[in-house]
Design an enzyme around this catalytic site. Structure first.
Site, PDB file in Angstrom:
ATOM      1  N   GLU A 462      44.074 -16.233  -0.429  1.00 53.92           N
ATOM      2  CA  GLU A 462      43.261 -15.583   0.604  1.00 53.92           C
ATOM      3  C   GLU A 462      43.879 -15.972   1.947  1.00 53.92           C
ATOM      4  O   GLU A 462      43.869 -17.149   2.317  1.00 53.92           O
ATOM      5  CB  GLU A 462      41.815 -16.103   0.487  1.00 53.92           C
ATOM      6  CG  GLU A 462      40.839 -15.471   1.448  1.00 53.92           C
ATOM      7  CD  GLU A 462      39.409 -16.003   1.235  1.00 53.92           C
ATOM      8  OE1 GLU A 462      39.239 -17.155   0.765  1.00 53.92           O
ATOM      9  OE2 GLU A 462      38.455 -15.260   1.531  1.00 53.92           O
ATOM     10  N   ILE A 463      44.426 -14.986   2.645  1.00 51.68           N
ATOM     11  CA  ILE A 463      45.059 -15.269   3.939  1.00 51.68           C
ATOM     12  C   ILE A 463      44.008 -15.103   5.025  1.00 51.68           C
ATOM     13  O   ILE A 463      43.358 -14.053   5.101  1.00 51.68           O
ATOM     14  CB  ILE A 463      46.246 -14.323   4.192  1.00 51.68           C
ATOM     15  CG1 ILE A 463      47.292 -14.480   3.080  1.00 51.68           C
ATOM     16  CG2 ILE A 463      46.860 -14.585   5.558  1.00 51.68           C
ATOM     17  CD1 ILE A 463      48.560 -13.681   3.312  1.00 51.68           C
TER      18      ILE A 463
END
Ligand code: NAD
Length: 716
Positions: A462-463
């Site tokens: 998850e950026i």
């Protein structure tokens, strides 16, 4: 589409050659062309036999999923499949020998075309795979696969291929009888032609085994004792594994059971009905959309900001050699990138490398990795306690303790050592990125890269984009995620980001149900029946009830009067405070974990959270509503994330949920599920639940507007 060549002996070669694609695929256009050509060749008296081949390295990759996903006219679809069966029966019974030359993989519809030939000759190609992946996307092999394969190899050998989508190599395919002969690569066409020539010379009418007199299904049909036993066991196992949430494997089993009790033609008609049903079902449409197209887009980095040159990585820094740091270092080294693994002491950093050695060592023992390859991997990890070693790193990721001050300290030290253009990423699970970036002199280069545990195995990253994170930093970070073979989703900074926030609602809803007096065994069972991998209370124990409690306290402190207490907060406070039951790691939570046996629900739970059951002993809330609550609470929170701009695209929500916390793929993802129900029905259900259980179910504004306007999908 097809290259046709008829030689002087009257042997035709039909070569699949889908234009402008590296693989041959089956869709209306290519199947139409194939049907026309085959009918011509069968009717032409100068043609004596046919070889099927491919101009690509593989035979045929399978059906066109875009076309299947878009099909909505059941009657027309059913008819097109019936026409296809007629064509294949025409080939089988046409009196001309037909052989398939399989130079590489034959999957799905491609393998079914091959099964419709009298002979299958494969190249000895170690990369080739044979099988039917349809079930993994909610479909079944609908061009005769469920009928021909078990008639050819027996129900037992066909089961893992049809029901699990298992792909096998050439040697195994030959062993079970799916392929007649294997020849050195490059000689398969010649061998197929030779077989056709000999069949012509023999003068005998070529027949498939099931069209020959006295045919018996290998190993016995469904009505034999062995067949009965196998089908009953398969049915029970399927039910235990899937809670009947997946129609595809159930329909496959029905096709085998019903279809093999009769002749092939009736079997094909039966298969067609089940196939059409699946193609039209929201489950297959959801699975194709999320698992195939969504994943493809994410892995292609479709949302990567444009105009930034691709970053190639040669060396990254990893701060903290704990559980996460060691895992991320492993994934990075496996991608051929050098890792400087830094901890407070060199000994601590060595521990992280030792973890990697232990994990890879297990693979060497199993024969999945050579000792030499493992040594190469380990040589890429350099343990250290010296920040100067980070100098040449293009990216540094921190996974030190979850403390603002420690993270600030390591940020400062790192930035003094690395190039001004290098990226600094935090693997924090709870601390907002924008706040952490305050410790940075270069907040535009500061980003969140949230990995999941165990990081060496979990496929999602998850950026998290902070307020000041630049598009360039985002683009280059996405390049890193792709380089290490993981799938990125991009979210904007906020409390709990996306995955922790929504995953948390599932756990919390389970705790709310407990407070309402629903028996805990029922709550966790309902979670499994909803399709989740673990029940919510068992999950609370795994992540620790203490963490749930701490996050609630922190959120309350941050939001002040704006914070609305949730039932789960009271349950967590009671478990952690008065009862001292913090979760699995601390000896026990909702469950007890005896050292000499399996875990079981804590016997004190019933006293602390009295169960409310009706006069007949059943729970006051119906099972359907419990399942509905556990699923819709995730959907409504995800819709909020989308509407608040935490999520940038609906597909990121669905991929993140499926890969991040094992959300059931048959629902398509938390947003995919709202699409399946339709906005209108979603809003009606959510409003009903909100009236009964509280504001946490209140549908957000855009979803309500969609329902009012009759729109089905979130845009994007
Ligand atoms: P851990 O306790 O296993 O490892 C932390 C490591 O950091 C230890 O080896 C410690 O010695 C080292 N460290 C502490 N202070 C340091 C310093 N000043 N300089 C260098 N090294 C230092 O913790 P973990 O589970 O690996 O978690 C690390 C981070 O990852 C945390 O921010 C956590 O929130 C986040 N995270 C954890 C998970 C998970 O499931 N465990 C998942 C996602 C994110």
């Amino acid at each position: 589409m097809l290259n046709i060549n008829v030689d002087s002996d009257g042997i035709a070669t039909v070569e699949f050659d889908y234009p402008n694609k590296s693989q041959n695929i089956l869709n209306a256009a290519s199947m139409g062309a194939y049907a026309t050509q085959m009918q011509k060749l069968l009717a032409d008296p100068s043609v004596k036999g046919i070889v099927l081949a491919s101009a690509k390295k593989d035979f045929i990759a399978g059906g066109d999923l875009a076309e299947l996903g878009a099909a909505t006219d059941a009657a027309a679809f059913h008819q097109s499949i019936a026409d296809w069966h007629k064509l294949m029966r025409g080939i089988e019974l046409g009196g001309k020998p037909v052989a398939a030359a399989l130079g590489g993989s034959a999957l799905g519809g491609g393998m079914e075309i091959a099964l419709g030939c009298h002979q299958r000759i494969a190249a000895d190609n170690p990369k080739a795979r044979f099988g039917f992946p349809e079930v993994t996307l909610g479909l079944l092999p609908g061009a005769g696969g469920t009928q021909r394969l078990p008639r050819l190899v027996g129900m037992q050998a066909a089961a893992p291929l049809l029901m699990e989508g298992k792909r096998i190599k050439v040697a195994e395919a030959q062993k079970i009888g799916m392929i007649h002969a294997v020849v050195p690569a490059g000689q398969e066409r010649q061998a197929a032609r030779k077989w056709v020539a000999e069949a012509i010379a023999s003068g005998a009418k070529p027949l498939q085994p099931w069209d020959a007199k006295g045919f018996k299904i290998p190993g016995g049909g469904p009505a034999t004792p062995a067949g009965m036993q196998m089908l009953m066991a398969a049915n029970a196992m399927l039910r235990e594994k899937t809670y009947d949430n997946y129609p595809a494997p159930r329909h496959i089993l029905s096709c085998v059971y019903e279809g093999l009790a009769t002749n092939l033609d009736t079997g094909l008609a039966i298969e067609n009905r089940y196939f059409t049903n699946l193609v039209m079902s929201p489950v297959s449409k959801n699975m194709i959309r999320s698992l195939f197209f969504g994943m493809q887009e994410a892995n292609k980095l479709a949302s990567r900001p444009a105009g930034v040159a691709e970053q190639k990585y040669t060396k990254i820094g990893m701060l903290g050699a704990g559980m996460m740091g060691a895992g991320i270092a492993m994934s990075t080294a496996a991608a051929g990138i050098a890792v400087v693994l830094l901890d407070t002491t060199k000994e601590a950093a060595e521990k992280g490398k030792a973890y990697a050695a232990k994990q890879w060592g297990k693979q060497v023992e199993k024969g999945r990795l050579t000792q030499e390859a493992m040594d190469t991997l380990l040589a890429r990890i350099q343990p250290t306690a010296d920040y100067a070693d980070l100098a040449a790193c293009e990216l540094v990721i921190e996974a030190v303790f979850e403390s603002r001050s420690i993270k600030a300290e390591v940020t400062g030290k790192t930035e003094s050592a690395i190039a001004p253009t290098a990226i600094f990423a935090s693997n924090t699970s709870t601390l907002p990125i924008t706040g952490l970036a305050e410790a940075s002199k270069r907040p535009a280069n500061f980003i969140g890269l949230h990995f999941f545990s165990p990081a060496e195995k979990m496929p999602l990253v998850e950026i998290i984009v902070g307020k000041q994170t630049s598009d360039e930093t985002l683009a280059r970070s996405m390049d890193y995620v792709r380089a290490i073979g993981k799938t990125p989703i991009v979210v904007n900074d906020s409390r709990g980001f996306y995955t922790s926030r929504v995953f948390g609602t599932y756990v919390s809803e389970g705790m709310a149900l407990l407070e309402e007096g629903v028996p805990p065994a029922l709550i966790d069972k309902a979670g499994l029946m909803a399709g989740m991998p673990v029940g919510p209370l068992a999950l609370a124990d795994e992540v620790s009830i203490e963490l749930v409690h701490k996050i609630a306290l922190q959120t309350k402190a941050d939001l002040g009067a704006a914070y609305g207490e949730r039932p789960a907060d009271r349950v967590a406070a009671k478990m952690v405070g008065a009862l001292g039951r913090l979760g699995r790691k601390s000896g026990g939570g909702f469950y007890d974990y005896p050292s000499d046996g399996p875990k079981h629900l804590w016997s004190g739970l019933a006293d602390q959270f009295p169960q409310k059951v009706g006069a007949d002993g059943t729970a006051m809330i119906g099972l359907d509503e419990i399942v509905e609550r556990l699923i819709l609470i995730q959907s409504v929170e995800t819709a909020r994330c989308l509407e608040e701009g935490v999520l940038r695209a609906p597909i990121d929500a669905d991929i993140g949920a499926i890969l991040g916390w094992g959300y059931p793929p048959f629902r398509g993802g938390p947003i995919g599920w709202l699409h399946t129900l339709g906005a209108k029905e979603s809003v009606t259900s959510l409003e009903r639940l909100a009236a009964k259980y509280g504001e946490r179910f209140t549908p957000p504004a855009r979803l309500k507007a969609m329902a009012a306007k009759g729109e089905a999908y979130y845009p994007g």
